[in-house]
Design a protein around this motif. Sequence first.
Motif, PDB file in Angstrom:
ATOM      1  N   GLU A  74     -20.806 -42.943  -4.795  1.00  0.00           N
ATOM      2  CA  GLU A  74     -21.617 -42.177  -3.850  1.00  0.00           C
ATOM      3  C   GLU A  74     -22.463 -41.131  -4.575  1.00  0.00           C
ATOM      4  O   GLU A  74     -23.620 -40.875  -4.207  1.00  0.00           O
ATOM      5  CB  GLU A  74     -20.712 -41.506  -2.813  1.00  0.00           C
ATOM      6  N   ALA A  94     -24.397 -48.969   7.007  1.00  0.00           N
ATOM      7  CA  ALA A  94     -23.117 -48.593   7.611  1.00  0.00           C
ATOM      8  C   ALA A  94     -22.026 -49.588   7.242  1.00  0.00           C
ATOM      9  O   ALA A  94     -20.888 -49.196   6.926  1.00  0.00           O
ATOM     10  CB  ALA A  94     -23.257 -48.508   9.129  1.00  0.00           C
ATOM     11  N   LEU A  95     -22.361 -50.867   7.269  1.00  0.00           N
ATOM     12  CA  LEU A  95     -21.384 -51.890   6.900  1.00  0.00           C
ATOM     13  C   LEU A  95     -21.021 -51.783   5.427  1.00  0.00           C
ATOM     14  O   LEU A  95     -19.839 -51.905   5.058  1.00  0.00           O
ATOM     15  CB  LEU A  95     -21.947 -53.280   7.219  1.00  0.00           C
ATOM     16  N   ARG A  97     -21.004 -49.148   3.525  1.00  0.00           N
ATOM     17  CA  ARG A  97     -20.106 -48.004   3.338  1.00  0.00           C
ATOM     18  C   ARG A  97     -18.707 -48.313   3.871  1.00  0.00           C
ATOM     19  O   ARG A  97     -17.701 -47.948   3.266  1.00  0.00           O
ATOM     20  CB  ARG A  97     -20.671 -46.764   4.036  1.00  0.00           C
ATOM     21  N   SER A  98     -18.631 -48.977   4.998  1.00  0.00           N
ATOM     22  CA  SER A  98     -17.333 -49.264   5.608  1.00  0.00           C
ATOM     23  C   SER A  98     -16.507 -50.201   4.745  1.00  0.00           C
ATOM     24  O   SER A  98     -15.307 -49.963   4.513  1.00  0.00           O
ATOM     25  CB  SER A  98     -17.528 -49.871   7.005  1.00  0.00           C
ATOM     26  N   ILE A  99     -17.110 -51.265   4.260  1.00  0.00           N
ATOM     27  CA  ILE A  99     -16.334 -52.219   3.458  1.00  0.00           C
ATOM     28  C   ILE A  99     -16.007 -51.651   2.087  1.00  0.00           C
ATOM     29  O   ILE A  99     -14.967 -51.994   1.503  1.00  0.00           O
ATOM     30  CB  ILE A  99     -17.044 -53.583   3.346  1.00  0.00           C
ATOM     31  N   SER A 100     -16.853 -50.775   1.560  1.00  0.00           N
ATOM     32  CA  SER A 100     -16.538 -50.116   0.288  1.00  0.00           C
ATOM     33  C   SER A 100     -15.314 -49.218   0.447  1.00  0.00           C
ATOM     34  O   SER A 100     -14.410 -49.213  -0.405  1.00  0.00           O
ATOM     35  CB  SER A 100     -17.736 -49.301  -0.199  1.00  0.00           C
ATOM     36  N   ALA A 101     -15.275 -48.480   1.545  1.00  0.00           N
ATOM     37  CA  ALA A 101     -14.116 -47.626   1.809  1.00  0.00           C
ATOM     38  C   ALA A 101     -12.874 -48.456   2.084  1.00  0.00           C
ATOM     39  O   ALA A 101     -11.766 -48.108   1.639  1.00  0.00           O
ATOM     40  CB  ALA A 101     -14.407 -46.702   2.987  1.00  0.00           C
ATOM     41  N   GLU A 102     -13.030 -49.571   2.802  1.00  0.00           N
ATOM     42  CA  GLU A 102     -11.887 -50.449   3.068  1.00  0.00           C
ATOM     43  C   GLU A 102     -11.317 -51.010   1.766  1.00  0.00           C
ATOM     44  O   GLU A 102     -10.100 -51.072   1.583  1.00  0.00           O
ATOM     45  CB  GLU A 102     -12.307 -51.585   4.002  1.00  0.00           C
ATOM     46  N   ILE A 141     -15.081 -60.636   5.076  1.00  0.00           N
ATOM     47  CA  ILE A 141     -16.084 -59.602   4.779  1.00  0.00           C
ATOM     48  C   ILE A 141     -17.254 -60.207   4.028  1.00  0.00           C
ATOM     49  O   ILE A 141     -18.427 -59.973   4.371  1.00  0.00           O
ATOM     50  CB  ILE A 141     -15.450 -58.466   3.957  1.00  0.00           C
ATOM     51  N   CYS A 145     -21.165 -60.379   5.479  1.00  0.00           N
ATOM     52  CA  CYS A 145     -22.279 -59.704   4.800  1.00  0.00           C
ATOM     53  C   CYS A 145     -23.346 -60.693   4.375  1.00  0.00           C
ATOM     54  O   CYS A 145     -24.551 -60.445   4.577  1.00  0.00           O
ATOM     55  CB  CYS A 145     -21.759 -58.935   3.583  1.00  0.00           C
TER      56      CYS A 145
END
Length: 219
Positions: A74, A94-95, A97-102, A141, A145
């Motif tokens: 980041e 948004a996706l 960021r979400s999958i990176s955090a997951e 995932i 994507c």
Amino acid sequence: MTQFTLVIGNKNYSSWSLRPWLVLTQIGVDFNEIRIPLDTPQFRQEIFRYSPTGKVPVLQHGDITIWESLAICEYLIEQFPAAKLLPTQLAARALARSISAEMHAGFQNLRQNMPMNCRSHFPGKGMKPGVQEDIDRITTIWRECREKFGNNNGDLLFGHFTIADAMFAPVVSRFITYGVKLDPICQDYAEAIRHLPAMQAWITAAQVEPEHLEQYDNL
């Protein structure tokens, strides 16, 4: 620009180190690399000179220290906006960021039972309870994507290289090492990651490292 220094572990084993290293290398940033071999007296002696947590990776940028792979990625998004390390489209961003955090927080069964080992091949090993469920979620995932955002823009999750690709790059390495069977969409994506110039450079360096950690090499 102030020089970057990235502190990492062994390239053969350190999946967390791979992620920011891949970002820096893939987008062409010059940086100093400090490699401290994991699980050695040297590691315990040296790591706290750089890391407040006693873990790798750590990025130093002037007087600023950033730890944790996702936080480093980041930070690099902010430092290099022209690299477009996140997709420009709002829903795709948004996706990503979400999958990176997951990826950063989850998939413990896969991590524990299929540790990264770039120079070894253990087909069929590591399939302990919960691992297939992690694999199924990851491949879901990847397909989502590619189908929603990647197909018309390139070979990676969102077409061009983003931090999401860096976060999943160690998974690609694991799938290769353990011979995980993939559907065509996921196999094509894994091949695209494997053939990135930065990924090839990491794997080449991993193969000639002198350290051998028995818990990862004798599965």
